[in-house]
Design an enzyme around this catalytic site. Structure first.
Site, short mmCIF file in Angstrom:
data_model
loop_
_atom_site.label_atom_id
_atom_site.label_comp_id
_atom_site.label_asym_id
_atom_site.label_seq_id
_atom_site.Cartn_x
_atom_site.Cartn_y
_atom_site.Cartn_z
CG HIS A 18 -1.96 -1.27 1.19
ND1 HIS A 18 -2.95 -0.67 1.90
CD2 HIS A 18 -1.85 -2.30 1.10
CE1 HIS A 18 -4.07 -1.68 1.75
NE2 HIS A 18 -3.58 -3.05 1.46
CG ASP A 121 -3.65 1.97 2.43
OD1 ASP A 121 -3.25 2.26 1.95
OD2 ASP A 121 -4.99 1.71 2.71
#
Ligand code: UDP
Length: 507
Positions: A18, A121
């Site tokens: 990520h 995120d």
């Protein structure tokens, strides 16, 4: 007079799959004129600060803003601040708890930094409320394929797996333009069994619907059907701006080598692997990697070793340090010695400079766990794949690669599982590995066609990030849209009427 420059705060989730694409994305925004701040913790920043410093020196407005990881409070040693550092389920739990505890510090920073927009995120659903409070847009950062997002959406909504007699029975994923089948056993655990994680993931997907829009590390030419599905049926405003790794790391080999890991210089002889690759013919080496989180049980490692050896093809295999120490009485060390003698295989312990290896002309294919970044990176290098999904959404990605894009061979994994020990029946046997390697690296028609398709997609990946390409235009269009929002907000404030219309619509 208020500055016209966009002030954007990025909040990456601390796990390589990520964090790496979000840092690349933040750097792209800075490169295109935004003033960028990345919020992260001390141990995490060391894996990318060098790239930020070099961008800053090149005149881009980009900086990091550090927050304190609560190591002592959660009972972790200093420096363990990333999901990839977890070596047991207990440790993983503590790292995750530590990440949750950062929320207060982050909220204060959001206020202090006065951003025009936050890009956070997917794992931070609570940031939707922060953005609403500040009256700014939140962009959801989705770090996998459109296909996986759509497949997961329709399985969540329609639950086609419920009521099947067995979890090895196949069902067809509803709502998709292709007919794709999978089994319940291949779904992530949070979908199969209701748990705390189920609620968390549900919240995460809902937060996407309540955000201003989604940034996707994918590109139009790769998944146009699913990009469209996401925008229309799912109603998400999306910008495809990938592949960001290729775009942000175009010129600088050193950056590529150091990307994502602070210890890259301490993990063995870099020149050695390069010399080894240089000594091999073009397209002859298979690169084998299971990403940053997967740890395979010893039995699995043995099957992989035998499979690779018996295939007779050259390979580079990245093995986690932890795997080396686990049981097996030095099996892997013995294997490494044998491979050195035959000059057929090369083991990289712990962390490989993946982009450099994939770009090397000797590399001809990859065995991948179907992590989205690894797929994009190998695709960008025009490489076909052996798909070996392990956990999370990787099984959807396997389907995309093998059945829709047709650039990969499935090795035949039956069960979605991170870390836990596999039953005998779930182990992929060395014969299956040999079979897949022969198809991928052999000279048969299947291999030629896959290789050709992968190359064509690789070319498309390169074009899309050039001026005038889809991804390039999408990024510019997104930046322009955010600028207009900022401008209209400034006007609204000046004219003294309430400016909350747009975010009420989107939240
Ligand atoms: N990576 C790397 N070297 C390694 C392992 C991983 O550079 O030895 C990078 C890889 O290039 C990719 C990321 O770490 O950018 C892993 O992300 P992916 O989505 O492929 O898988 P995950 O680790 O999240 O399962």
């Amino acid at each position: 007079m208020e500055s016209q420059q966009l002030n954007i705060v990025f909040l990456p989730y601390p796990t390589p799959g990520h964090m790496i694409p979000m840092i690349d994305t933040a750097r792209l925004f800075a490169k295109h004129g935004a003033n960028v701040t990345i919020i992260t913790t001390h141990a995490n920043v060391s894996s990318f600060q060098k790239a930020i410093d070099s961008d800053f020196s090149a005149g881009h407005s980009i900086k990091t803003q550090l927050i304190q990881f609560p190591s002592a409070q959660v009972g972790l040693p200093d420096g363990v601040e990333n999901i990839k550092d977890g070596t047991s389920l207990e440790m993983l739990g503590k790292i995750t708890r530590g990440i949750w505890m950062l929320q207060d510090q982050i909220e204060i920073l959001f206020q202090d930094l006065e951003p025009d927009c936050i890009v956070t995120d997917m794992m931070y659903p609570w940031t939707v409320q922060c953005a609403a409070k500040l009256g700014i847009p939140r962009l959801h950062f989705y770090s996998s394929s459109y296909f996986s997002n759509c497949a997961c959406h329709f399985i969540r909504k329609c639950k086609p797996h419920e009521g099947l007699v067995s979890d090895t029975n196949k069902f067809t994923i509803p709502g998709l333009p292709h007919s794709i089948q999978m089994t319940t056993l291949q779904l992530p655990d949070w979908m199969r069994n209701k748990s705390f994680a189920t609620g968390y993931f549900e919240e995460m997907f809902e937060s996407e619907e309540r955000s201003y829009g989604t940034i996707c590390n994918s590109f139009h030419e790769l998944e146009s059907d699913y990009e469209k599905l996401c925008k229309t049926i799912m109603g998400i405003k999306c910008w495809s701006i990938g592949p960001v790794s290729a775009w942000a790391n175009k010129d600088d080999d050193e950056k590529k080598a150091n990307r994502g890991h602070m210890e890259i210089n301490n993990i063995g002889n870099e020149q050695e692997w390069l010399n080894w690759l240089n000594s091999k013919p073009n397209d002859s080496v298979l690169y084998v990697s299971f990403g940053s989180l997967t740890r395979l049980p010893h039995l699995h490692l043995v099957e992989i070793a035998h499979g690779l050896e018996n295939s007779g093809h050259n390979f580079i295999w990245v093995v986690r340090k932890k795997d080396r120490d686990e049981g097996g009485n030095g099996f892997l060390q013995e294997f490494e010695k044998r491979m050195k003698e035959s000059d057929k295989g090369y083991i990289i312990w712990n962390w490989a400079p993946q982009l450099l290896i994939l770009d090397h002309p000797a590399t001809g294919g990859i065995v991948t766990h179907c992590g989205w970044n690894s797929i994009l990176e190998s695709l960008n290098a025009g490489l076909p794949m052996i798909a070996w999904p392990v956990f999370a959404e990787q099984f959807y990605n396997e389907k995309l690669v093998t059945e829709i894009l047709k650039i990969g061979v499935p090795v035949g994994v039956k069960e979605n599982k991170l870390w836990a020990s596999f039953g005998e029946e779930a182990i992929v046997r060395s014969e299956e590995i040999v079979k897949a390697v022969e198809i991928l690296m052999g000279s048969g028609q299947d291999s030629k066609e896959m290789r050709m398709r992968a190359k064509m997609l690789g070319d498309a990946a390169k074009r899309t990030i050039e001026e005038g390409g889809h991804s390039y235009n999408n990024l510019i269009q997104l930046i322009d849209e955010l600028k207009s929002l900022k401008k209209s907000k400034a006007l609204a404030v000046k004219e003294d009427y309430s400016f909350d219309g747009w975010y009420v619509i989107h939240l």
